[in-house]
Design a protein around this motif. Structure first.
Motif: not given
Length: 173
Positions: A135-146
């Motif tokens: 879940q943390i990896a997904k959040a990192t990808v979401a926020i970094g990509g954003l």
């Protein structure tokens, strides 16, 4: 003719942010900032006693705005935070680019700890306090990509919608 009141501190921050973004924190002197503004170093020191104070003055509004978005998003759906976060990064684009390019300056100014705390709060908003590594990896990808999307040149409104959809998809995948 009435004289327009000038916010010298704001002008100093704007010029310094531009120079720091272009040349880097270490390679930009306060003398250069003063010369660019057409003021003396003494006048600059009146508003910002040190280079560190000037950088804090530049970065703090970004940190404050992200803090407000985080506070408003607690207990709500992640989409609200992501939309607000995109808008903050876009609004503070130049400062955000400065932060990304010159992370060492933030560490020297003790701003890195504040930004790491901000990251932890972001995870809590997006995936909760007991998040798994996945879940943390997904959040990192979401926020970094954003973040990256907010820094990309292009038609902001169309790009914003696509970026938000992609960030939400990353969280839910």
């Amino acid at each position: 003719m009435p004289r327009t009141r000038v916010d010298t501190s704001a002008e100093i921050r704007a010029v310094a942010a531009e120079l720091f973004a272009r040349q880097g924190f270490e390679k930009t002197s306060l003398r250069e900032v003063a010369e660019q503004l057409g003021i003396t170093k003494a006048a600059l020191y009146y508003h910002f006693p040190s280079k560190a104070d000037l950088v804090r003055g530049i970065v703090q509004p970004l940190l404050d705005d992200v803090g407000e978005v985080l506070a408003a998003s607690r207990g709500r759906e992640p989409e609200q935070f992501l939309a607000g976060y995109f808008d903050v990064v876009l609004r503070h684009r130049q400062v955000f680019e400065l932060v990304i390019r010159d992370v060492s300056a933030l560490a020297q100014l003790d701003l890195m700890e504040q930004m790491l705390s901000w990251r932890e709060q972001t995870y809590h908003v997006l995936v909760g306090e007991d998040a798994t590594p996945a879940q943390i990896a997904k959040a990192t990808v979401a926020i970094g990509g954003l973040q990256d999307c907010a820094l990309t040149e292009g038609p902001v409104e169309e790009f914003r919608d696509a970026a938000l959809a992609a960030a939400i998809a990353a969280l839910r995948s």
